[in-house]
Design a protein around this motif. Structure first.
Motif, PDB file in Angstrom:
ATOM      1  N   TYR A  72       0.701  -1.049  -0.398  1.00  0.00           N
ATOM      2  CA  TYR A  72      -0.256   0.260  -0.028  1.00  0.00           C
ATOM      3  C   TYR A  72       1.009   0.993  -0.233  1.00  0.00           C
ATOM      4  O   TYR A  72       1.965   1.321   1.017  1.00  0.00           O
ATOM      5  CB  TYR A  72      -0.935  -0.169   1.560  1.00  0.00           C
ATOM      6  CG  TYR A  72      -1.893  -1.467   1.248  1.00  0.00           C
ATOM      7  CD1 TYR A  72      -1.413  -2.683   1.489  1.00  0.00           C
ATOM      8  CD2 TYR A  72      -3.251  -0.610   0.955  1.00  0.00           C
ATOM      9  CE1 TYR A  72      -2.401  -2.763   1.471  1.00  0.00           C
ATOM     10  CE2 TYR A  72      -4.241  -1.834   0.515  1.00  0.00           C
ATOM     11  CZ  TYR A  72      -3.901  -2.404   0.923  1.00  0.00           C
ATOM     12  OH  TYR A  72      -5.173  -4.049   1.001  1.00  0.00           O
ATOM     13  N   GLY A  73       0.873   2.008  -0.696  1.00  0.00           N
ATOM     14  CA  GLY A  73       1.674   3.547  -1.215  1.00  0.00           C
ATOM     15  C   GLY A  73       2.470   3.174  -2.299  1.00  0.00           C
ATOM     16  O   GLY A  73       3.322   1.938  -2.079  1.00  0.00           O
ATOM     17  N   SER A  74       2.728   4.659  -3.239  1.00  0.00           N
ATOM     18  CA  SER A  74       3.568   4.006  -4.134  1.00  0.00           C
ATOM     19  C   SER A  74       4.531   5.359  -4.535  1.00  0.00           C
ATOM     20  O   SER A  74       4.760   6.325  -4.849  1.00  0.00           O
ATOM     21  CB  SER A  74       3.317   3.516  -5.461  1.00  0.00           C
ATOM     22  OG  SER A  74       2.753   4.212  -6.012  1.00  0.00           O
TER      23      SER A  74
ATOM     24  N   THR B 218       1.667   3.622   4.237  1.00  0.00           N
ATOM     25  CA  THR B 218       1.284   4.795   4.093  1.00  0.00           C
ATOM     26  C   THR B 218       0.610   5.430   5.394  1.00  0.00           C
ATOM     27  O   THR B 218       0.803   6.758   5.593  1.00  0.00           O
ATOM     28  CB  THR B 218      -0.137   4.881   3.310  1.00  0.00           C
ATOM     29  OG1 THR B 218      -1.170   3.218   4.716  1.00  0.00           O
ATOM     30  CG2 THR B 218      -0.136   3.683   1.815  1.00  0.00           C
ATOM     31  N   GLY B 219       0.262   4.234   6.695  1.00  0.00           N
ATOM     32  CA  GLY B 219       0.692   5.238   7.638  1.00  0.00           C
ATOM     33  C   GLY B 219      -0.394   5.001   7.388  1.00  0.00           C
ATOM     34  O   GLY B 219      -1.823   5.886   8.629  1.00  0.00           O
ATOM     35  N   ASN B 220      -1.073   5.601   6.345  1.00  0.00           N
ATOM     36  CA  ASN B 220      -2.679   5.854   6.078  1.00  0.00           C
ATOM     37  C   ASN B 220      -4.091   4.767   7.067  1.00  0.00           C
ATOM     38  O   ASN B 220      -3.695   3.370   6.556  1.00  0.00           O
ATOM     39  CB  ASN B 220      -3.187   5.990   4.279  1.00  0.00           C
ATOM     40  CG  ASN B 220      -4.679   6.457   4.556  1.00  0.00           C
ATOM     41  OD1 ASN B 220      -5.654   5.963   5.024  1.00  0.00           O
ATOM     42  ND2 ASN B 220      -5.193   8.019   4.538  1.00  0.00           N
ATOM     43  N   ALA B 221      -4.902   5.176   7.931  1.00  0.00           N
ATOM     44  CA  ALA B 221      -6.013   4.162   8.781  1.00  0.00           C
ATOM     45  C   ALA B 221      -6.821   3.516   7.481  1.00  0.00           C
ATOM     46  O   ALA B 221      -6.562   2.302   7.901  1.00  0.00           O
ATOM     47  CB  ALA B 221      -6.735   4.939   9.868  1.00  0.00           C
ATOM     48  N   ALA B 222      -7.482   4.147   6.617  1.00  0.00           N
ATOM     49  CA  ALA B 222      -7.902   3.690   5.285  1.00  0.00           C
ATOM     50  C   ALA B 222      -7.266   2.297   5.825  1.00  0.00           C
ATOM     51  O   ALA B 222      -7.883   0.903   4.588  1.00  0.00           O
ATOM     52  CB  ALA B 222      -8.789   4.642   4.387  1.00  0.00           C
TER      53      ALA B 222
ATOM     54  N   THR C 188       1.711 -12.447   6.431  1.00  0.00           N
ATOM     55  CA  THR C 188       2.565 -11.598   7.032  1.00  0.00           C
ATOM     56  C   THR C 188       2.189  -9.867   6.977  1.00  0.00           C
ATOM     57  O   THR C 188       1.948  -9.723   5.928  1.00  0.00           O
ATOM     58  CB  THR C 188       3.931 -11.581   7.434  1.00  0.00           C
ATOM     59  OG1 THR C 188       4.063 -12.578   8.284  1.00  0.00           O
ATOM     60  CG2 THR C 188       4.449 -10.238   8.106  1.00  0.00           C
ATOM     61  N   PHE C 189       1.485  -9.025   8.242  1.00  0.00           N
ATOM     62  CA  PHE C 189       1.510  -7.752   7.774  1.00  0.00           C
ATOM     63  C   PHE C 189       2.317  -6.817   8.018  1.00  0.00           C
ATOM     64  O   PHE C 189       2.898  -7.081   9.497  1.00  0.00           O
ATOM     65  CB  PHE C 189      -0.263  -7.513   8.388  1.00  0.00           C
ATOM     66  CG  PHE C 189      -0.559  -6.383   7.771  1.00  0.00           C
ATOM     67  CD1 PHE C 189      -1.017  -5.702   7.308  1.00  0.00           C
ATOM     68  CD2 PHE C 189      -0.012  -4.777   9.287  1.00  0.00           C
ATOM     69  CE1 PHE C 189      -1.436  -4.487   7.000  1.00  0.00           C
ATOM     70  CE2 PHE C 189      -0.391  -3.889   8.997  1.00  0.00           C
ATOM     71  CZ  PHE C 189      -1.098  -3.551   7.661  1.00  0.00           C
ATOM     72  N   LEU C 190       2.988  -6.459   7.724  1.00  0.00           N
ATOM     73  CA  LEU C 190       4.183  -5.367   8.315  1.00  0.00           C
ATOM     74  C   LEU C 190       3.950  -3.722   8.095  1.00  0.00           C
ATOM     75  O   LEU C 190       2.853  -2.908   6.809  1.00  0.00           O
ATOM     76  CB  LEU C 190       5.335  -5.516   7.185  1.00  0.00           C
ATOM     77  CG  LEU C 190       6.418  -4.598   7.330  1.00  0.00           C
ATOM     78  CD1 LEU C 190       7.287  -4.885   9.023  1.00  0.00           C
ATOM     79  CD2 LEU C 190       7.291  -4.424   6.197  1.00  0.00           C
ATOM     80  N   GLN C 191       3.782  -3.472   8.834  1.00  0.00           N
ATOM     81  CA  GLN C 191       3.478  -1.715   9.697  1.00  0.00           C
ATOM     82  C   GLN C 191       4.756  -1.337   9.694  1.00  0.00           C
ATOM     83  O   GLN C 191       5.097  -1.115   9.858  1.00  0.00           O
ATOM     84  CB  GLN C 191       3.359  -1.236  11.133  1.00  0.00           C
ATOM     85  CG  GLN C 191       2.484   0.150  10.763  1.00  0.00           C
ATOM     86  CD  GLN C 191       0.993   0.437   9.557  1.00  0.00           C
ATOM     87  OE1 GLN C 191       0.356  -0.236  10.011  1.00  0.00           O
ATOM     88  NE2 GLN C 191       0.985   1.230   8.889  1.00  0.00           N
ATOM     89  N   PHE C 192       4.878  -0.721   7.695  1.00  0.00           N
ATOM     90  CA  PHE C 192       6.185   0.244   7.695  1.00  0.00           C
ATOM     91  C   PHE C 192       5.804   1.579   7.956  1.00  0.00           C
ATOM     92  O   PHE C 192       6.375   2.464   8.188  1.00  0.00           O
ATOM     93  CB  PHE C 192       6.235  -0.366   6.645  1.00  0.00           C
ATOM     94  CG  PHE C 192       7.648   0.202   5.719  1.00  0.00           C
ATOM     95  CD1 PHE C 192       8.908   0.084   7.106  1.00  0.00           C
ATOM     96  CD2 PHE C 192       7.657   0.401   4.540  1.00  0.00           C
ATOM     97  CE1 PHE C 192      10.396  -0.089   5.758  1.00  0.00           C
ATOM     98  CE2 PHE C 192       9.618   0.992   4.401  1.00  0.00           C
ATOM     99  CZ  PHE C 192      10.172   0.622   4.451  1.00  0.00           C
ATOM    100  N   GLY C 193       4.282   1.501   7.516  1.00  0.00           N
ATOM    101  CA  GLY C 193       4.221   3.402   7.206  1.00  0.00           C
ATOM    102  C   GLY C 193       3.987   4.084   8.916  1.00  0.00           C
ATOM    103  O   GLY C 193       3.518   3.201   9.649  1.00  0.00           O
ATOM    104  N   VAL C 194       4.322   4.947   9.039  1.00  0.00           N
ATOM    105  CA  VAL C 194       4.293   5.803  10.139  1.00  0.00           C
ATOM    106  C   VAL C 194       2.817   6.489  10.084  1.00  0.00           C
ATOM    107  O   VAL C 194       2.442   7.297   9.521  1.00  0.00           O
ATOM    108  CB  VAL C 194       5.085   6.806  10.676  1.00  0.00           C
ATOM    109  CG1 VAL C 194       5.376   7.366  12.011  1.00  0.00           C
ATOM    110  CG2 VAL C 194       7.128   5.991   9.532  1.00  0.00           C
TER     111      VAL C 194
ATOM    112  N   THR D 134      -6.083   3.973  14.397  1.00  0.00           N
ATOM    113  CA  THR D 134      -6.166   3.322  15.379  1.00  0.00           C
ATOM    114  C   THR D 134      -6.861   2.114  14.162  1.00  0.00           C
ATOM    115  O   THR D 134      -7.513   2.773  13.049  1.00  0.00           O
ATOM    116  CB  THR D 134      -7.614   2.573  16.573  1.00  0.00           C
ATOM    117  OG1 THR D 134      -8.165   3.597  16.186  1.00  0.00           O
ATOM    118  CG2 THR D 134      -6.756   4.082  17.255  1.00  0.00           C
ATOM    119  N   ALA D 135      -6.739   0.603  13.791  1.00  0.00           N
ATOM    120  CA  ALA D 135      -7.368  -0.431  13.725  1.00  0.00           C
ATOM    121  C   ALA D 135      -7.935  -1.676  14.113  1.00  0.00           C
ATOM    122  O   ALA D 135      -7.740  -1.560  14.763  1.00  0.00           O
ATOM    123  CB  ALA D 135      -6.659  -0.577  12.231  1.00  0.00           C
TER     124      ALA D 135
END
Ligand SMILES: [Zn+2]
Ligand SMILES: [Zn+2]
Length: 329
Positions: A166-168, A228-232, A246-252, A258-259
């Motif tokens: 997610y996010g380019s 992206t760090g974006n909630a949606a 695996t889900f990686l939270q990489f964006g800030v 919250t999710a």
């Protein structure tokens, strides 16, 4: 010297500050280029940096112009890129090798003066000498690349994985380049901004789309990366992880984001949710990868602006324009 200064939340200026002087094991660097990223916006919002004012800029490279009294490893004129991480090396996390989670974590350009200035100071231990063929301005990309390398360390990437990013923006595209290098079976990229997707396509992603829904991959992806760090985007991504994935939270994200997760699904489908924070023993490797041409700087750096335009450069970044913006002090 001239420096950008984040003085208070929401307030950034370019002004004159005292020239830095090196400690015994530090060097002074004439900054060639300094990249901007989401972290700088968070500092501007009053997050991350506990004490303002601060000179931002944690993604930089330049030429050594001053040496501390006990520096023998570098010489005047050496071209270096700088790992901004400053660890205490004493706390429990440092002692177990998780220095990026240091209880007294600091970073050049976050908690102490950084590279959005004519000169910056850095410990000699944080400097990586650049090979002759690497352009010193382009080497501002090594720091974000080292974060992406850390992300891949966390993923422990497996050959033949199906990857969704997610996010380019810069970070998503760096993850794309690393996914290609680490033997992904496919790498799909999602971004709400169609203009940005053209770069992902140019760099050879498998599919690019405005939403993961359009990609129609039943069963989901083995690896889902939020850059992206974006909630949606995060919420959508959590729901696209395949069984055993695996889900990686990489964006800030902002602190308040919250999710929602499904504990049953995490249990029943053995899903891993993990994160990757900044740099951990990944800077040296990023510099070596960068020197082999893992990234095309002409693609990744979209704007090179003078330091005097730092506030405008931040606005431009915040508006989602372009990819990596660097200032040239
Ligand atoms: Zn950054
Ligand atoms: Zn520590």
């Amino acid at each position: 010297m001239r420096a950008a200064v984040i003085e208070a939340p929401g307030k950034v200026t370019v002004t004159t500050v005292p020239d830095p002087t090196p400690g015994p094991r530090e060097v002074v660097i004439d900054v060639a280029a300094c990249g901007l990223c989401g972290t700088d916006l968070h500092i501007l919002q009053g997050e991350f940096a506990p004490t303002l004012p601060v000179v931002p800029g944690h993604e930089f490279a330049g030429e050594v112009v001053g040496l501390g009294s006990e520096v023998t490893e570098l010489a005047i004129g050496d071209r270096v890129a700088v790992d901004p991480s400053l660890y205490c090396n004493e706390c429990r996390y440092c002692r177990v090798g998780r220095n990026n989670l240091c209880d007294r974590w600091q970073a050049i350009g976050v908690t102490v003066a950084g590279g959005a200035a004519e000169y910056a100071v850095a410990p000699v231990a944080n400097c990586v000498r650049l090979p002759d063929h690497v352009d010193v301005q382009d080497a501002a990309l090594i720091e974000p690349l080292s974060c992406a390398v850390r992300g891949y360390d966390v993923l422990g990437s497996r050959l033949g994985s199906h990857v969704l990013i997610y996010g380019s923006g810069t970070m998503g595209l760096m993850m794309l380049e690393l996914a290609k290098r680490t033997g992904a079976a496919s790498v799909d990229v999602v971004d709400v901004n169609p203009e940005r997707l053209t770069t992902a396509e140019k760099l050879g992603c498998s599919q690019a789309a405005l939403s993961a829904e359009e990609l129609g991959r039943r069963g989901g992806w083995d690896v889902v990366v939020d850059a992206t760090g974006n909630a949606a985007a995060i919420q959508d991504g959590l729901e696209r992880v395949a069984k055993a994935g695996t889900f990686l939270q990489f964006g800030v994200s902002d602190y308040a984001t919250t999710a929602t997760i499904s504990p049953y699904r995490i249990y029943n489908e053995e899903i891993t949710i993990t994160g990757s924070m900044a740099v951990l023993h990944s800077y040296e490797r990023a510099a070596e990868l960068f020197a082999t041409g893992v990234l095309d700087p002409q693609v990744f750096i979209s704007h090179r602006l003078p330091l005097t335009e730092y506030p405008q450069a931040l606005d431009r970044f915040a508006a989602g324009q372009g990819r990596k913006i660097v200032v040239l002090p």
